[in-house]
Design an enzyme around this catalytic site. Structure first.
Site, mmCIF file in Angstrom:
data_model
loop_
_atom_site.group_PDB
_atom_site.id
_atom_site.type_symbol
_atom_site.label_atom_id
_atom_site.label_comp_id
_atom_site.label_asym_id
_atom_site.label_seq_id
_atom_site.Cartn_x
_atom_site.Cartn_y
_atom_site.Cartn_z
ATOM 1 N N GLN A 198 0.803 -1.222 0.000
ATOM 2 C CA GLN A 198 0.000 0.000 0.000
ATOM 3 C C GLN A 198 0.839 1.278 0.000
ATOM 4 O O GLN A 198 0.332 2.339 -0.345
ATOM 5 C CB GLN A 198 -0.941 -0.006 1.217
ATOM 6 C CG GLN A 198 -1.965 -1.133 1.140
ATOM 7 C CD GLN A 198 -2.891 -1.176 2.342
ATOM 8 O OE1 GLN A 198 -2.547 -1.748 3.362
ATOM 9 N NE2 GLN A 198 -4.065 -0.575 2.225
ATOM 10 N N HIS A 208 1.063 -9.265 4.660
ATOM 11 C CA HIS A 208 -0.093 -8.373 4.495
ATOM 12 C C HIS A 208 -0.514 -8.483 3.021
ATOM 13 O O HIS A 208 -0.457 -7.527 2.262
ATOM 14 C CB HIS A 208 0.280 -6.950 4.905
ATOM 15 C CG HIS A 208 -0.891 -6.089 5.294
ATOM 16 N ND1 HIS A 208 -0.989 -5.445 6.505
ATOM 17 C CD2 HIS A 208 -2.019 -5.755 4.616
ATOM 18 C CE1 HIS A 208 -2.110 -4.736 6.558
ATOM 19 N NE2 HIS A 208 -2.753 -4.915 5.426
ATOM 20 N N ASN A 222 -1.695 -10.683 8.516
ATOM 21 C CA ASN A 222 -2.696 -9.634 8.665
ATOM 22 C C ASN A 222 -4.013 -10.116 8.083
ATOM 23 O O ASN A 222 -4.093 -10.437 6.892
ATOM 24 C CB ASN A 222 -2.283 -8.364 7.916
ATOM 25 C CG ASN A 222 -3.379 -7.301 7.993
ATOM 26 O OD1 ASN A 222 -3.580 -6.707 9.045
ATOM 27 N ND2 ASN A 222 -4.121 -7.108 6.907
ATOM 28 N N GLU A 223 -5.026 -10.168 8.908
ATOM 29 C CA GLU A 223 -6.384 -10.457 8.455
ATOM 30 C C GLU A 223 -6.466 -11.646 7.491
ATOM 31 O O GLU A 223 -6.840 -11.476 6.322
ATOM 32 C CB GLU A 223 -7.005 -9.209 7.798
ATOM 33 C CG GLU A 223 -7.030 -7.994 8.708
ATOM 34 C CD GLU A 223 -7.849 -6.834 8.153
ATOM 35 O OE1 GLU A 223 -8.252 -6.896 6.980
ATOM 36 O OE2 GLU A 223 -8.105 -5.893 8.897
ATOM 37 N N TYR A 235 -13.001 -1.790 12.480
ATOM 38 C CA TYR A 235 -13.521 -0.615 11.771
ATOM 39 C C TYR A 235 -15.003 -0.379 12.066
ATOM 40 O O TYR A 235 -15.410 0.734 12.313
ATOM 41 C CB TYR A 235 -13.271 -0.750 10.259
ATOM 42 C CG TYR A 235 -11.793 -0.649 9.942
ATOM 43 C CD1 TYR A 235 -11.188 0.584 9.772
ATOM 44 C CD2 TYR A 235 -10.987 -1.778 9.874
ATOM 45 C CE1 TYR A 235 -9.821 0.699 9.531
ATOM 46 C CE2 TYR A 235 -9.616 -1.685 9.634
ATOM 47 C CZ TYR A 235 -9.045 -0.440 9.468
ATOM 48 O OH TYR A 235 -7.694 -0.326 9.249
ATOM 49 N N GLU A 245 -5.083 -2.018 14.058
ATOM 50 C CA GLU A 245 -5.609 -1.082 13.049
ATOM 51 C C GLU A 245 -6.946 -0.541 13.511
ATOM 52 O O GLU A 245 -7.800 -1.300 13.989
ATOM 53 C CB GLU A 245 -5.877 -1.769 11.691
ATOM 54 C CG GLU A 245 -4.673 -2.035 10.859
ATOM 55 C CD GLU A 245 -5.021 -2.693 9.518
ATOM 56 O OE1 GLU A 245 -6.142 -2.471 8.995
ATOM 57 O OE2 GLU A 245 -4.172 -3.437 9.018
ATOM 58 N N TRP A 281 -4.781 3.285 11.674
ATOM 59 C CA TRP A 281 -4.693 3.050 10.241
ATOM 60 C C TRP A 281 -5.203 4.306 9.575
ATOM 61 O O TRP A 281 -6.379 4.606 9.713
ATOM 62 C CB TRP A 281 -5.514 1.834 9.786
ATOM 63 C CG TRP A 281 -5.268 1.626 8.327
ATOM 64 C CD1 TRP A 281 -5.928 2.198 7.275
ATOM 65 C CD2 TRP A 281 -4.200 0.859 7.762
ATOM 66 N NE1 TRP A 281 -5.348 1.834 6.093
ATOM 67 C CE2 TRP A 281 -4.291 1.014 6.362
ATOM 68 C CE3 TRP A 281 -3.171 0.062 8.301
ATOM 69 C CZ2 TRP A 281 -3.386 0.398 5.491
ATOM 70 C CZ3 TRP A 281 -2.289 -0.548 7.425
ATOM 71 C CH2 TRP A 281 -2.413 -0.378 6.037
ATOM 72 N N GLU A 334 -5.611 1.806 -1.278
ATOM 73 C CA GLU A 334 -6.634 1.081 -0.513
ATOM 74 C C GLU A 334 -7.179 -0.092 -1.354
ATOM 75 O O GLU A 334 -8.350 -0.148 -1.716
ATOM 76 C CB GLU A 334 -7.727 2.040 -0.044
ATOM 77 C CG GLU A 334 -8.848 1.426 0.791
ATOM 78 C CD GLU A 334 -8.411 0.449 1.880
ATOM 79 O OE1 GLU A 334 -7.371 0.669 2.514
ATOM 80 O OE2 GLU A 334 -9.107 -0.562 2.063
ATOM 81 N N TRP A 335 -6.289 -1.018 -1.673
ATOM 82 C CA TRP A 335 -6.648 -2.271 -2.340
ATOM 83 C C TRP A 335 -7.552 -2.025 -3.543
ATOM 84 O O TRP A 335 -7.250 -1.172 -4.367
ATOM 85 C CB TRP A 335 -7.228 -3.261 -1.314
ATOM 86 C CG TRP A 335 -6.297 -3.412 -0.133
ATOM 87 C CD1 TRP A 335 -6.505 -2.992 1.156
ATOM 88 C CD2 TRP A 335 -4.950 -3.959 -0.134
ATOM 89 N NE1 TRP A 335 -5.399 -3.256 1.942
ATOM 90 C CE2 TRP A 335 -4.444 -3.851 1.182
ATOM 91 C CE3 TRP A 335 -4.125 -4.540 -1.120
ATOM 92 C CZ2 TRP A 335 -3.162 -4.289 1.537
ATOM 93 C CZ3 TRP A 335 -2.858 -4.986 -0.763
ATOM 94 C CH2 TRP A 335 -2.394 -4.853 0.538
HETATM 95 C C1 FCB Z 1 -7.807 -3.528 6.527
HETATM 96 C C2 FCB Z 1 -6.437 -3.790 5.939
HETATM 97 C C3 FCB Z 1 -5.626 -2.560 5.698
HETATM 98 C C4 FCB Z 1 -6.473 -1.404 5.212
HETATM 99 C C5 FCB Z 1 -7.691 -1.212 6.077
HETATM 100 C C6 FCB Z 1 -8.564 -0.063 5.671
HETATM 101 O O1 FCB Z 1 -8.662 -4.562 6.166
HETATM 102 O O2 FCB Z 1 -5.691 -4.645 6.773
HETATM 103 O O3 FCB Z 1 -4.591 -2.881 4.808
HETATM 104 O O4 FCB Z 1 -6.768 -1.553 3.886
HETATM 105 O O5 FCB Z 1 -8.449 -2.384 6.097
#
Ligand code: FCB
Length: 463
Positions: free
Chosen positions: A18, A119, A163-164, A293, A368, A415, A422-423
């Site tokens: 990113q 990640h 990560n996730e 989030y 995050e 974050w 952003e992906w």
């Molecule tokens: C999470 C990701 C991070 C970022 C946030 C907004 O899912 O780990 O890389 O994109 O969301």
């Protein structure tokens, strides 16, 4: 209470793909995200991480920003294909050197390095060999972890294996909105397992190579799932199994939840789980990383009205929610961030307290939390992002409430340090507390960065 514990670790977070750019420099190999973003139609605006925030070339400047923010820790990720271009075989010395300079630069500024090994940027060669649904990827991951332990283990404060993994497995292999864009539910569940296994093997590899004081962790995006009414308890259970206990079970308790196996029986028989795998996935951890989030709201679908799918994870060709055909993901009341995610910090308090209750004795860290907004640069050059400040204030207050109720929360990472890729949304969604001008790459502190600096300096939320 708005004062944080004495040794609370304050930080900011980013991820390699990113922010780094330099996608084909100094021996870096291609990753699944290079392939994905270079495929027309995959990422909004045709954006790619080729340049990203040019962090690779602006390392010193970015380290100085971290020092000026006064943070005690920085969470970054290591790009696997930068240090091991094919995902196996020899390490790439110039790639390793970049992370060595990053770690040394942090330590010179008194900032603890928190390194995420994965990640989402799997070396393309490993995907070509089958990716995470393929067992060998877990072994390759452990080997890569061992190399990183050898190279950086004397200096990294906290290691985060994955990560996730929820996103890697379900968005990458089930709904296909993330790389490698596959829509194969059975493969996605195999990916879940090999991520869990890879995590455990990586922790083992790191324990033998890293400093004894190094902390071991993994970052999960646990979904705080609520039902619309009490009649939706089974929908909550099902979503919770797939989203949360699919990882918490093997990683923290050494077993997959029985209800998950039963729920998904029509998709897979889970025969990819071999004897000893669950025990291998379950390694003692020093701290659990939690990304939060917003919460998730579900309802049992009655089969008549159009099924709502407002899970916040973009609509793909298929659903990431395997075997949840009768679960509706209900749109939640606002306010919303620019991602369309509702703002509800009570979910964070509840999630932390659930973890505290279910896994007593395991310290927690928010790895995050943050918000995207359509920031405006005012005529005087200032970015008055008061909605982001409000979001952060709410969530930090929620953390203090969880601490007051007994949760052992050790730190918090915003974050993100800066606006970045952003992906699948590309650069359109800005999460940074520091603005990055897409044309000049100039970094500008938003009001939220100034605010966060004060929080970090005082350990309190300004009134
Ligand atoms: C999470 C990701 C991070 C970022 C946030 C907004 O899912 O780990 O890389 O994109 O969301």
């Amino acid at each position: 209470m708005t004062t944080f514990p004495e040794n609370f670790l304050w930080g900011t977070a980013t991820a390699a793909y990113q922010v780094e750019g330099a996608w084909n420099e100094a021996g870096r190999g291609p990753s699944i995200w290079d392939t994905f973003s270079h495929t027309p139609g995959r990422v909004a605006g045709g954006d790619t991480g080729d340049v990203a925030c040019d962090h690779y070339h602006r390392l010193e400047e970015d380290l100085d920003i971290l020092a000026a923010l006064g943070v005690g820790a920085y969470r970054f990720s290591i790009s696997w294909p930068r240090v091991q271009p094919c995902g196996s075989g020899p390490v790439n010395a110039p790639g390793l050197d970049f992370y060595s300079r990053l770690v040394d630069g942090l330590l010179a500024r008194d900032i603890a390095p928190v390194a995420t090994l994965y990640h989402w940027d799997l070396p393309q060669e490993l995907e070509d060999a089958g990716g995470w649904p393929h067992r060998d990827t877990a072994r390759r991951f452990a080997e890569y972890a061992r190399h990183m332990g050898d190279a950086l283990g004397d200096r990294v404060h906290t290691w985060i294996t994955l990560n996730e993994p929820w996103c890697s497995a379900y968005l990458g292999y089930a709904s296909g909105v993330h790389a490698p864009a596959r829509t194969e539910p059975a493969a996605a569940l195999a990916a879940v397992h090999h991520l869990n296994l890879g995590h455990g093997l990586a922790v083992q590899a790191l324990r033998t190579t890293a400093a004894a004081a190094a902390q071991m962790s993994v970052t999960l995006n646990l979904h705080h799932v609520r039902g619309v009414s009490e009649r939706d308890a089974d929908a909550v259970r099902r979503a919770d199994a797939l989203a949360n206990r699919a990882f918490l079970g093997p990683m923290l308790e050494g077993a997959y939840p029985r209800d998950l196996i039963a729920d998904t029986a029509s998709v897979t028989d889970w025969s990819f789980v071999r004897d000893g795998d669950e025990a291998a996935a379950c390694q003692p951890l020093d701290v659990l990383g939690v990304n939060y989030y917003n919460p998730t709201l579900v309802r049992q679908w009655d089969g008549s009205a159009r099924r709502e799918t407002a899970d916040g994870h973009q609509d793909g060709a298929a659903s990431p929610w395997i075997a949840c055909e009768e679960v509706e993901f209900v749109r939640q009341p606002g306010p919303y961030t620019e991602m369309g995610w509702n703002i509800d910090e009570t979910g964070l308090t509840e999630l932390l307290l659930r973890l505290h209750r279910d896994h007593p004795g395991l310290p927690l860290m928010i790895t995050e939390n943050g918000a995207a907004f359509a920031d405006v640069v005012d005529a005087d050059g200032r970015v008055r992002d008061e909605r982001r400040v409000d979001y952060l204030r709410r969530h930090l207050t929620a953390v203090t409430e969880a601490i007051a109720a007994g949760a052992d929360v050790r730190g918090y990472f915003v974050w993100s340090l800066m606006d970045n890729f952003e992906w699948a949304h590309g650069y359109a969604k800005r999460f940074g507390i520091v603005r990055v001008d897409r044309d000049t790459m100039e970094r500008t502190w938003k009001d939220s960065a100034h605010w966060y600096r004060e929080v970090v300096a005082t350990g309190k939320l300004p009134s």
